[in-house]
Design an enzyme around this catalytic site. Structure first.
Site, PDB file in Angstrom:
ATOM      1  N   ASP A 139       0.709  -1.160   0.089  1.00 55.40           N
ATOM      2  CA  ASP A 139       0.093  -0.039  -0.109  1.00 55.40           C
ATOM      3  C   ASP A 139       0.883   1.276  -0.020  1.00 55.40           C
ATOM      4  OD1 ASP A 139       0.896  -0.231   2.607  1.00 55.40           O
ATOM      5  OD2 ASP A 139      -1.176  -0.391   3.505  1.00 55.40           O
ATOM      6  N   SER A 140       2.313   1.242   0.215  1.00 52.87           N
ATOM      7  CA  SER A 140       2.977   2.203  -0.211  1.00 52.87           C
ATOM      8  C   SER A 140       2.911   2.826  -1.615  1.00 52.87           C
ATOM      9  CB  SER A 140       4.652   1.586  -0.095  1.00 52.87           C
ATOM     10  OG  SER A 140       4.768   0.404  -0.982  1.00 52.87           O
ATOM     11  N   GLU A 154       9.625  -3.728  10.486  1.00 50.74           N
ATOM     12  CA  GLU A 154      10.181  -2.414   9.939  1.00 50.74           C
ATOM     13  C   GLU A 154      10.486  -1.636  11.096  1.00 50.74           C
ATOM     14  OE1 GLU A 154       8.388   1.020   7.163  1.00 50.74           O
ATOM     15  OE2 GLU A 154       7.052  -0.723   7.436  1.00 50.74           O
ATOM     16  N   LYS A 208      -0.915  -9.286   3.408  1.00 53.25           N
ATOM     17  CA  LYS A 208      -0.014  -9.008   4.631  1.00 53.25           C
ATOM     18  C   LYS A 208      -1.028  -7.798   5.629  1.00 53.25           C
ATOM     19  CE  LYS A 208       3.484  -5.999   4.084  1.00 53.25           C
ATOM     20  NZ  LYS A 208       3.059  -4.667   4.768  1.00 53.25           N
ATOM     21  N   ASP A 214      -0.501  -6.355   0.376  1.00 49.75           N
ATOM     22  CA  ASP A 214      -1.083  -5.612   1.618  1.00 49.75           C
ATOM     23  C   ASP A 214      -2.641  -5.511   1.556  1.00 49.75           C
ATOM     24  OD1 ASP A 214       1.116  -4.826   3.211  1.00 49.75           O
ATOM     25  OD2 ASP A 214       1.395  -3.294   2.108  1.00 49.75           O
ATOM     26  N   GLU A 218      -0.969  -5.349   8.961  1.00 55.40           N
ATOM     27  CA  GLU A 218      -0.075  -4.594   9.849  1.00 55.40           C
ATOM     28  C   GLU A 218      -0.886  -4.607  11.519  1.00 55.40           C
ATOM     29  OE1 GLU A 218       0.654  -0.748   8.683  1.00 55.40           O
ATOM     30  OE2 GLU A 218       1.321  -1.210   6.502  1.00 55.40           O
TER      31      GLU A 218
END
Length: 266
Positions: free
Chosen positions: A45-46, A181, A112, A84, A114
């Protein structure tokens, strides 16, 4: 070269060979990166920041993540694709499950998520459904407002203890891989040794089972003209983008990247 699978990654961890992972958002770069030997393509999602120009990943929708996953799938030549789940997917377990299915249908091999130990329930449910999950701990960009910015996590002993506990809890819940991270290198090494699943680092030192960078960062491309401490510009000294990506893969595999200067102290 045979397709990379979760079994492949588990074998790399056991053998000690490092895993090379890069973000990727389209078919052409997917083809280029997979041909260069990148083990894992992360549809991150970057893309909200490097493609769309936002100042965080929060505005990205899950439908956009599915679109870019499908693009990457079309160009991929054997790498494992991880996608993501968007920030909007986290408001309920039911939404998380539905959105994960959408990403798998678009071509992801793993999704993924978070967050910390609170992810145990959705991870367990996804694992039961046959959806592999990569858990993301440390600096989780979707929680940037809670952290007060993009800051190193786990320097305080209470934080470090919580991250260790979260990693073990999420592995026990069924996570198939872990991404750390921006955590101190020593802590990342401890967590990598404490779990049996592959651990990928970004700004987490050289002792993790593999490394990931944002493709644009490692090619020296930036909207701000600044790069995070953990980034190396692999275009320097290379004549082409494919050569730069191949250089990144070699550097990860021979553990010349990351160097100490790319990590963080406790």
């Amino acid at each position: 070269m045979p397709d990379v699978t979760l079994t492949t990654l588990q074998g790399l961890k056991q053998s000690g060979e490092k895993i090379a992972m890069l973000t990727c958002y389209d078919a052409t770069f997917a083809h280029t990166a997979s041909q260069a030997g990148v083990d894992v393509l992360l549809v991150g999602d970057s893309l909200g920041m490097v493609l769309q120009g936002h100042d965080s990943t929060l505005p990205v929708s899950n439908e956009e993540m599915a679109y870019h996953t499908a693009c990457v799938k079309r160009g991929n030549k054997g790498s494992l694709i991880v996608t993501d789940l968007a920030f909007e997917s986290s408001h309920s377990v039911a939404q998380t499950l539905a959105d994960a299915v959408r990403l798998m249908q678009a071509g992801a091999h793993m999704v993924k998520l978070e967050g910390g130990a609170w992810l145990a329930e959705p991870i367990a449910r996804l694992a039961q459904m046959g959806v592999p999950v990569c858990a993301h701990l440390g600096l989780t960009p979707q929680a940037v407002n809670l952290f007060g910015g993009f800051k190193v996590q786990g320097r305080q002993e209470t934080q470090a203890r919580q991250l260790r506990a979260d990693a073990i809890a999420l592995e026990q819940a069924g996570a198939a891989m872990l991404l750390l991270e921006c955590v101190p290198s020593v802590l990342a090494e401890e967590i990598t040794q404490a779990v049996k699943i592959p651990v990928i680092g970004i700004g987490a030192g050289a002792a993790t089972d593999g490394q990931v960078l944002v493709m644009h960062d490692m090619l020296g491309l930036s909207l701000t003209g600044r790069s995070p401490k953990f980034v190396k510009d692999f275009m320097q000294g290379q004549e082409s983008i494919p050569a730069a990506i191949a250089a990144y893969v070699r550097a990860v595999k021979d553990v010349s990247f990351p160097a100490a200067e790319h990590g963080f102290n406790a």
